[in-house]
Scaffold this active site. Structure first.
Site, PDB file in Angstrom:
ATOM      1  NE  ARG A 208      -3.495  -2.345   2.951  1.00  0.00           N
ATOM      2  CZ  ARG A 208      -3.268  -3.092   3.738  1.00  0.00           C
ATOM      3  NH1 ARG A 208      -1.993  -3.519   4.360  1.00  0.00           N
ATOM      4  NH2 ARG A 208      -4.014  -4.498   3.757  1.00  0.00           N
ATOM      5  CE  LYS A 233      -7.758  -1.241   5.235  1.00  0.00           C
ATOM      6  NZ  LYS A 233      -8.433  -1.270   4.049  1.00  0.00           N
ATOM      7  CG  HIS A 297      -4.312   0.623  -3.761  1.00  0.00           C
ATOM      8  ND1 HIS A 297      -3.564   0.375  -2.440  1.00  0.00           N
ATOM      9  CD2 HIS A 297      -5.029  -0.568  -3.931  1.00  0.00           C
ATOM     10  CE1 HIS A 297      -4.116  -0.774  -1.752  1.00  0.00           C
ATOM     11  NE2 HIS A 297      -5.016  -1.180  -2.617  1.00  0.00           N
ATOM     12  NE  ARG A 300      -2.817  -3.953  -0.958  1.00  0.00           N
ATOM     13  CZ  ARG A 300      -2.227  -4.755   0.029  1.00  0.00           C
ATOM     14  NH1 ARG A 300      -1.053  -4.651   0.054  1.00  0.00           N
ATOM     15  NH2 ARG A 300      -3.203  -5.540   0.651  1.00  0.00           N
ATOM     16  CG  HIS A 323      -6.212  -9.209   2.005  1.00  0.00           C
ATOM     17  ND1 HIS A 323      -6.441  -9.580   0.336  1.00  0.00           N
ATOM     18  CD2 HIS A 323      -5.808  -7.766   1.864  1.00  0.00           C
ATOM     19  CE1 HIS A 323      -6.077  -8.467  -0.353  1.00  0.00           C
ATOM     20  NE2 HIS A 323      -6.126  -7.412   0.655  1.00  0.00           N
ATOM     21  CE1 TYR A 332      -6.104  -7.554  -6.430  1.00  0.00           C
ATOM     22  CE2 TYR A 332      -6.198  -8.735  -4.187  1.00  0.00           C
ATOM     23  CZ  TYR A 332      -5.970  -7.717  -4.972  1.00  0.00           C
ATOM     24  OH  TYR A 332      -5.608  -6.278  -4.453  1.00  0.00           O
TER      25      TYR A 332
END
Length: 350
Positions: A208, A233, A297, A300, A323, A332
C-alpha cells in the site's frame, strides 16, 4: 476515490472547487448537485459556496468554524464520549478521524436534538437525507452508518439498534490492473533512481502507499531476502519477500540519496509523503504514455493478479498482502481468469 475541495473565487464569485481523478460515478453525482459546473481553466468541477456544500465536502463554514465546532452544546459532550470510546478500543488514527468526522456531520444535522434521544426512525430519515439530498456514494453512506452505529451500539450499549435500517448495496468494483508489459515500460521510462526504486518496490512487494512511505531501512533484510512491514492496516505486522532483482539497484540508491531512517525520505529529510508518492506514480504513467485512470494502489492490485496468473496459491497471496479475510483476496480471481480469457469469440472465427 480521493478528492480535494476548497473555496475559490471564480469569475468574481465564491465557489467550491472539487479536484479528483476522472471517475464516471463521481462526475454523475456532482452533476446532480444544483449549480455544479465544469471549468476547463480550473480543470475541476465547481459548485455554489453554500453551507450545505461546505458540509458535504468537509470545508469550514463561512465564519471560519469547522463542522465539528458548530455542533450544538447539547451534543458536544456526546462527541467527546464518542471519541474517547474509539481511543479506548485502540482504533487507528485514520479510523478515529473518519468516524469523528462522519459522526460530527450527523450531530450537526441533529442541531439541538440530543443524540441519545433519537429513534431508529430519526436515523432512518438522516440516512435518506444523505442519499436523496446530498447524493452521497454508497461507500460514504456505509461509512456514516458505521459511525452512527458505533455510537448507539458501542457507546450507549444498545445492541442491534440499527438492525432495521437497510444498507445501500455497494457496486462490485473490480481491482484495476496494469498489464506486465505496461509496468515494464513504466519502470523503463522512470529515470529518477529514487522514484524508480519506490515504484518497483510498490509492485514487487505488493505494498500500500502508506506502507512504502513508512518503510524503514532497518526493515530490509537482504540476507534473509525479506522485508518487515510494521503495523500496517489493522495494526498487523507481516513479512514480504524482497525481490532478488532489486538488490543491484538498492545499493547505488543508498549511495546517492543516503537515507537516514526511512528508506524513502523527502528532499529535506524526514518521511516521504503519501501524496508525493502518488504524484511520482502519476508522472511516471504520463511519461510512459499508459492511458489508464488508476492510482499507485493499482501496482498492489497488479502484484496480486500477476502472482495468481503465475499459479501462486491464493492463501500465500493473502498472507503477502496482509488480508485478514480470504474473501478480500478472492476478488483477484475475478480479474485474473486465464481460462476465460483463452475463450475465442465467435466473431474471430468468421
Amino acid at each position: 476515490m480521493k478528492w480535494e475541495a476548497k473555496v475559490i473565487t471564480h469569475r468574481k464569485e465564491k465557489r467550491i472547487a472539487v479536484y479528483f481523478e476522472k471517475n464516471a460515478e463521481l462526475i454523475a453525482r456532482i452533476k446532480q448537485v444544483e449549480g455544479a459546473r465544469w471549468s476547463q481553466s480550473l480543470m475541476a468541477w465547481h459548485l455554489p459556496d453554500t453551507d450545505e456544500n461546505r458540509l458535504r465536502f468537509k470545508i469550514a463554514s463561512s465564519d471560519g468554524k469547522s463542522a465539528l465546532s458548530q455542533i450544538k452544546e447539547s451534543n458536544q459532550l456526546v462527541l467527546k464520549r464518542f471519541i474517547e470510546e474509539i481511543q479506548l478500543k485502540g482504533y487507528s488514527a485514520n479510523t478515529l478521524k473518519t468516524y469523528r468526522n462522519e459522526f460530527g456531520i450527523y450531530l450537526n444535522f441533529l442541531k439541538e436534538i440530543p443524540a441519545e434521544s433519537c429513534t431508529v426512525e430519526d436515523i432512518r430519515n438522516y440516512i435518506l437525507y444523505c442519499i436523496n439530498e446530498l447524493k452521497l456514494t454508497e461507500a460514504t453512506i456505509h461509512s456514516r452508518i458505521n459511525a452512527v452505529k458505533f455510537y448507539y451500539e458501542q457507546v450507549l450499549r444498545r445492541e442491534r439498534f440499527l438492525i432495521e435500517i437497510p444498507r445501500p448495496k455497494k457496486p462490485l468494483q473490480l481491482p484495476k490492473v496494469i498489464a506486465p508489459a505496461d509496468i515494464k515500460r513504466l519502470f523503463a521510462t522512470t529515470d529518477n533512481v529514487k522514484h524508480n526504486t519506490m515504484l518497483k518496490l510498490c509492485y514487487g512487494l505488493g505494498l500500500r502507499v502508506s506502507e512504502i512511505v513508512n518503510l524503514k531501512i532497518k526493515d530490509i533484510d537482504s540476507k534473509a531476502m525479506q522485508v518487515f512491514i510494521e503495523r500496517a492496516k489493522g495494526k498487523k505486522d507481516r513479512y514480504v519477500n524482497l525481490p532478488q532483482s532489486i538488490l543491484p539497484q538498492l545499493r547505488p540508491y543508498f549511495t546517492e540519496y543516503k537515507p537516514k531512517v526511512y528508506l524513502f525520505e523527502g528532499q529535506y529529510g524526514g518521511q516521504y509523503s503519501s501524496r508525493s508518492a502518488q504524484q511520482v506514480f502519476k508522472n511516471a504513467m504520463l511519461k510512459a504514455k499508459i492511458n489508464k485512470t488508476v492510482g499507485i494502489h493499482s501496482l498492489r492490485h497488479s502484484f496480486a493478479t500477476h502472482l495468481l496468473e503465475q499459479g501462486t496459491d491464493i492463501r500465500f497471496i493473502q498472507e503477502l498482502l496482509g488480508h485478514s479475510d480470504i474473501k478480500t483476496t478472492l476478488i483477484y480471481t475475478e480479474v485474473s481468469d486465464k481460462s476465460i480469457r483463452k475463450i475465442i469469440s465467435p466473431l474471430d472465427n468468421l
